[in-house]
Design a protein around this motif. Structure first.
Motif, PDB file in Angstrom:
ATOM      1  N   SER A 196       0.821  -1.333  -0.192  1.00  0.00           N
ATOM      2  CA  SER A 196       0.044  -0.011  -0.042  1.00  0.00           C
ATOM      3  C   SER A 196       0.924   1.222   0.139  1.00  0.00           C
ATOM      4  O   SER A 196       1.708   1.344   0.854  1.00  0.00           O
ATOM      5  N   VAL A 197       0.638   2.130  -0.991  1.00  0.00           N
ATOM      6  CA  VAL A 197       1.366   3.398  -0.852  1.00  0.00           C
ATOM      7  C   VAL A 197       0.267   4.606  -0.979  1.00  0.00           C
ATOM      8  O   VAL A 197      -0.548   4.638  -1.800  1.00  0.00           O
ATOM      9  N   TRP A 224       2.650   8.782  -3.630  1.00  0.00           N
ATOM     10  CA  TRP A 224       2.420   8.606  -5.166  1.00  0.00           C
ATOM     11  C   TRP A 224       2.773  10.088  -5.676  1.00  0.00           C
ATOM     12  O   TRP A 224       3.419  10.260  -6.692  1.00  0.00           O
ATOM     13  N   LEU A 225       2.434  11.019  -4.922  1.00  0.00           N
ATOM     14  CA  LEU A 225       2.906  12.399  -5.464  1.00  0.00           C
ATOM     15  C   LEU A 225       4.227  12.769  -5.378  1.00  0.00           C
ATOM     16  O   LEU A 225       4.868  13.179  -6.454  1.00  0.00           O
ATOM     17  N   ALA A 226       4.760  11.883  -4.342  1.00  0.00           N
ATOM     18  CA  ALA A 226       6.592  12.149  -4.471  1.00  0.00           C
ATOM     19  C   ALA A 226       7.189  11.368  -5.531  1.00  0.00           C
ATOM     20  O   ALA A 226       7.981  11.780  -6.137  1.00  0.00           O
ATOM     21  N   ALA A 228      17.654  17.380  -8.227  1.00  0.00           N
ATOM     22  CA  ALA A 228      17.388  17.814  -6.812  1.00  0.00           C
ATOM     23  C   ALA A 228      15.888  17.262  -6.688  1.00  0.00           C
ATOM     24  O   ALA A 228      15.561  16.872  -5.703  1.00  0.00           O
ATOM     25  N   LEU A 229      14.974  17.244  -7.778  1.00  0.00           N
ATOM     26  CA  LEU A 229      13.456  16.828  -7.498  1.00  0.00           C
ATOM     27  C   LEU A 229      13.728  15.260  -7.266  1.00  0.00           C
ATOM     28  O   LEU A 229      12.964  14.747  -6.387  1.00  0.00           O
ATOM     29  N   VAL A 230      14.598  14.553  -8.115  1.00  0.00           N
ATOM     30  CA  VAL A 230      14.603  13.195  -7.981  1.00  0.00           C
ATOM     31  C   VAL A 230      15.140  12.777  -6.657  1.00  0.00           C
ATOM     32  O   VAL A 230      14.613  12.089  -5.988  1.00  0.00           O
ATOM     33  N   THR A 243      10.172   9.626  -0.018  1.00  0.00           N
ATOM     34  CA  THR A 243       9.419   8.390   0.089  1.00  0.00           C
ATOM     35  C   THR A 243      10.019   7.518   0.802  1.00  0.00           C
ATOM     36  O   THR A 243       9.273   6.464   1.551  1.00  0.00           O
ATOM     37  N   LEU A 244      11.441   7.322   1.246  1.00  0.00           N
ATOM     38  CA  LEU A 244      12.181   6.569   2.106  1.00  0.00           C
ATOM     39  C   LEU A 244      11.627   6.878   3.379  1.00  0.00           C
ATOM     40  O   LEU A 244      11.225   5.663   4.274  1.00  0.00           O
TER      41      LEU A 244
END
Length: 288
Positions: A119-120, A125-127, A270-272, A279-280
């Motif tokens: 489950s996410v 999901w936005l990230a 920077a975004l990645v 997320t982590l």
């Protein structure tokens, strides 16, 4: 616990620095001999070291798990990841290929939903979407700054994500030395595939042999440091240090190859990295 976490963070940073140096050495050597041959020699060297380690630990060189479905999928993913990413660091700027590689955890998170039913939430999901936007900023498809060779890095990144997903389903009885032996064997296979296509194998000089030996030593150090990092301290603190690889890769690209990442590449990176760290951390908070 704090001391263990600090140790794990330092080990992760060491692993990422070693991986960046490994990429730099391979890119340098591939300028003088076929990339497929570099992969074969590098893979054979790593296999020898991990075979010695496995024997020293009393582990068999062959494990029945090598023939299970997860490991067969890992085989395909590892070969494709190694093949395409090596081509990427050879043909494209090291900093660009390394920036795209940082999207791997995002793909793994999305893949865990599809293949493992995890489950996410909407925040992650936005990230993930923001991270993929960063990849598009680096690639710039359809714009003047687009480099076709960067797609090799995307293919390699997808291969590594598939490898990580398959590894999660690998038999728990396999030792790190056995997995390392398996991983370097995939390098050899990827090299054979590439060399059979390009041809042109040459006899390496003493200097080239020494350089490849150094690459093998650095690669094994990177693998062992990464394994130690993931088993030491709090993962939520240690794991984000994985993104230091991009810093080391960009520094080496600038210092050794004279690369100059532009503003779009830096912003996309920077975004990645930012979305990956979020997320982590979010994932660890959900588990707490």
């Amino acid at each position: 616990m704090e001391r263990d976490t600090l140790r794990g963070s330092l080990l992760m940073a060491l692993a990422m620095a070693a991986f960046a140096v490994e990429d730099m050495i391979i890119k340098s050597v591939a300028a003088a001999m076929p990339t497929g041959q570099v992969l074969i020699l590098f893979g054979l060297g790593g296999m020898v070291i991990f075979a010695i380690m496995a024997c020293a630990q009393g582990s068999a060189l062959w494990h029945p798990g090598f023939c299970t479905r997860p490991l067969l999928w890992r085989f395909v993913a590892e070969v494709s990841g190694r093949l395409f990413f090596t081509l990427a660091i050879v043909l494209a700027p090291l900093s660009l290929a390394s920036a795209i590689l940082q999207a791997t955890p995002l793909v793994v998170t999305a893949g865990a939903v599809v293949f493992f039913g995890e489950s996410v939430g909407w925040r992650r999901w936005l990230a993930i979407c923001v991270g993929f936007l960063g990849v598009l900023m680096i690639l710039r498809p359809g714009l003047s700054g687009f480099e076709a060779t960067s797609l090799l890095a995307v293919a390699g990144m997808l291969g590594f994500a598939g490898r990580d997903l398959a590894t999660r389903a690998a038999p728990k009885t396999m030792s790190n030395a056995q997995l390392g032996l398996f991983g370097f064997a995939m390098l050899v296979i990827a090299g054979v595939i590439l060399l059979s296509w390009t041809g042109g194998a040459v006899w390496p000089t003493v200097a080239q042999s020494g350089t490849l030996a150094a690459a093998v030593a650095v690669g094994v150090l990177a693998y062992m440091a990464l394994t130690g990092a993931m088993r030491t301290g709090e993962i939520s603190v240690v794991a984000p240090f994985r993104y230091t690889r991009l810093v080391f890769a960009m520094a080496l690209g600038i210092a050794v190859f004279g690369e100059r990442p532009d503003v779009m590449t830096l912003l996309g990176s920077a975004l990645v990295v930012g979305s990956g760290i979020f997320t982590l951390l979010r994932n660890q908070r959900q588990k707490a």
